[in-house]
Design an enzyme around this catalytic site. Structure first.
Site, short mmCIF file in Angstrom:
data_model
loop_
_atom_site.label_atom_id
_atom_site.label_comp_id
_atom_site.label_asym_id
_atom_site.label_seq_id
_atom_site.Cartn_x
_atom_site.Cartn_y
_atom_site.Cartn_z
CG ASP A 47 -2.10 0.94 1.06
OD1 ASP A 47 -1.89 2.10 0.66
OD2 ASP A 47 -3.24 0.51 1.31
CB SER A 91 -6.26 2.48 -0.22
OG SER A 91 -4.98 2.95 0.06
CG ASP A 263 2.10 -8.03 18.01
OD1 ASP A 263 1.53 -8.70 18.90
OD2 ASP A 263 1.94 -6.80 17.89
CD GLU A 289 -3.16 -3.28 2.80
OE1 GLU A 289 -3.21 -2.09 2.46
OE2 GLU A 289 -3.91 -3.79 3.67
CG HIS A 298 -0.76 9.01 4.58
ND1 HIS A 298 -1.12 9.92 3.61
CD2 HIS A 298 -1.43 7.86 4.28
CE1 HIS A 298 -1.97 9.34 2.76
NE2 HIS A 298 -2.16 8.10 3.15
CG ASP A 340 -2.72 1.00 -2.79
OD1 ASP A 340 -1.51 1.28 -2.68
OD2 ASP A 340 -3.50 1.06 -1.82
#
Length: 469
Positions: A47, A91, A263, A289, A298, A340
């Site tokens: 992404d 997206s 995790d 993804e 961003h 994307d």
């Protein structure tokens, strides 16, 4: 969280009736012999991973002369990314174009170009459009969705949901739950493996979630036979071949740079998904993804973006190696890797070569230095600047850059540094997507169909044809 909108209920009814909009214009080929089709498809989506980000990640990880796994894919293409209503996509429509072959408007999840983003979907037009995952379910194949974002975020949602507004994530979540109100019946008995973040949209407010309807979707999915994992250990202990839901955190999963050992990494989740799907007699469709590349960009936080890009590349490498254990020449498997959209990240010239980033070498994260003398390159204010910058975002000096302390390599290569921007557009997180073409690479059965310059909608048709869906 609002109750399910009238439009959402209408969409569910439309799916049950099988009245999806047609996307057959992008497909070709009737079903043929198994050895001429991609029985298995793995679609990797980075992404926000524009070509500049990909280049910077290569230098960051392996140096200018190195190769990432993505660099070794034998078939490549440039992909156009504009949406139905915007030169620069978000997206939702960009992933929908890959999954459905149809251009939709910004903010819309896998619906046709008549649908517009509305807070109340009953006020929106448009119809749902069949996705590759739904086609795989209709063909009896296994299905999986893996992401480092919330599983209800725009990109993963485009594989299994249809809604006028990507922000209605509680309504998106119910489309995953077999037998429940709002379920997408095109998923039949459900997606076989669902791994990502975002448990808050599966839990009621009474359980510290965001659902105002009182439903506990995790318990509902358990009631439908799903195993549930919330840690790496639980994921690794999951029984193969049994439906699996894994939600690792209340919102997005942590960046790779910050990920705790408890995790799973994107590689861990990808391998776990293949474990669940590899014995499906009819084959499978899996979407993976690397979603947080976009979020770091961003924030104009290049270090986390590049580290997550390397984690994405590692997952691709692991998947290829794992699949080749049973399909050595990938005669039954197609693997497609793309993005994307891009972002406004740039690499400033004329910096000397840096080699890969290490504890003692900031590499591409450092200051731009003259390739002859090695001295810092200076701007018109006589101040040093970084190799990586952004076209827009929040970190811009007001007035002369000489009015603040000069940058140094230690500062700009730190984990939390946010690169400077040309145009100040808002607060942290305000940097925008870019509108340039992105990279696509492919390997395996049907990969040779991907070459030249392609619209993102054409990718749908080529995967559909290769898989004979």
């Amino acid at each position: 969280m609002k109750k399910m909108t009238g439009m959402a209920l209408m969409i569910s009814a439309a799916l049950a009736a099988g009245c999806h909009s047609s996307n057959d214009d992008n497909s070709s080929s009737d079903k043929g012999e198994a050895n001429t089709r991609a029985k298995n498809v793995i679609f990797f989506l980075g992404d926000g991973m524009g070509i500049n980000t990909l280049t910077a990640a290569r230098i960051y990880g392996v140096g200018e002369e190195g190769e990432l796994t993505m660099d070794t894919l034998p078939e490549t293409a440039f992909i156009k990314t504009f949406s139905h209503d915007a030169q620069v996509t978000d997206s939702a429509p960009s992933m929908a174009a890959y999954m459905t072959g149809v251009k939709s408007n910004n903010g819309v999840i896998s619906m046709d170009g008549e649908a517009t983003q509305q807070d109340d979907c009953s006020k929106s037009a448009g119809k749902p459009v069949t996705t590759l995952l739904e086609l795989a379910k209709a063909d009896g194949r296994g299905t999986g969705v893996v992401t480092t974002t919330r599983i209800t975020h725009a990109t993963p949602a485009d594989t299994y949901a249809h809604l006028c507004n990507r922000d209605l994530e509680a309504d998106i979540a119910v489309q995953l739950v077999p037998g429940g109100a709002g379920y997408n019946p095109a998923l039949k008995d459900g997606i076989d493996v669902v791994l990502g973040g975002g448990s808050s949209f599966f839990l009621p407010t009474a359980d510290k979630g965001k659902r105002e309807d009182g439903r506990n979707l995790i318990e509902e999915m358990k009631g439908q036979g799903y195993q549930f994992a919330s840690t790496l250990g639980e994921l690794q202990g999951a029984e193969a071949g049994k439906p699996l839901l894994g939600l690792f955190g209340t919102s997005h999963m942590k960046y790779e740079l910050d990920r705790p050992a408890s995790d799973p990494s994107l590689t861990d989740m990808t391998l776990a998904a293949i474990k669940q799907l590899k014995d499906k007699e009819q084959g499978y469709f899996l979407m993976v993804e690397g979603g947080r590349i976009d979020h770091a960009l961003h924030d104009t936080n290049a270090k986390r973006a590049l580290q997550d890009t390397l984690a994405f590349d590692n997952a691709i490498q692991a998947a290829i190696l794992e699949v080749k254990k049973t399909d050595p020449e990938l005669k039954n498997t197609l693997i497609v890797v793309t993005a994307d959209h891009d972002h406004t990240l740039v690499l400033n010239g004329y910096a000397k070569r840096t080699g890969k980033t290490t504890d003692s070498n900031p590499g591409v994260l450092g200051l731009a230095k003259n390739y002859v003398s090695g001295d810092n390159l200076l701007d018109s204010d006589g101040m040093p600047y970084t190799i990586i910058g952004f076209g827009n975002g929040y970190n811009r000096v007001d007035g002369s850059r000489a009015s603040v302390a000069p940058l140094d390599d230690a500062t700009v290569s730190a984990d939390d540094y946010h690169q400077e921007v040309v145009v100040k557009v808002g607060e942290l997180g305000s940097e925008t997507h870019g509108g340039t073409d992105v990279f696509l690479g492919a390997i395996g059965q049907g990969a040779d169909a991907f070459h030249g310059s392609l619209d993102n909608t054409a990718v749908f048709g080529k995967i559909k044809a290769a898989a004979q869906l």
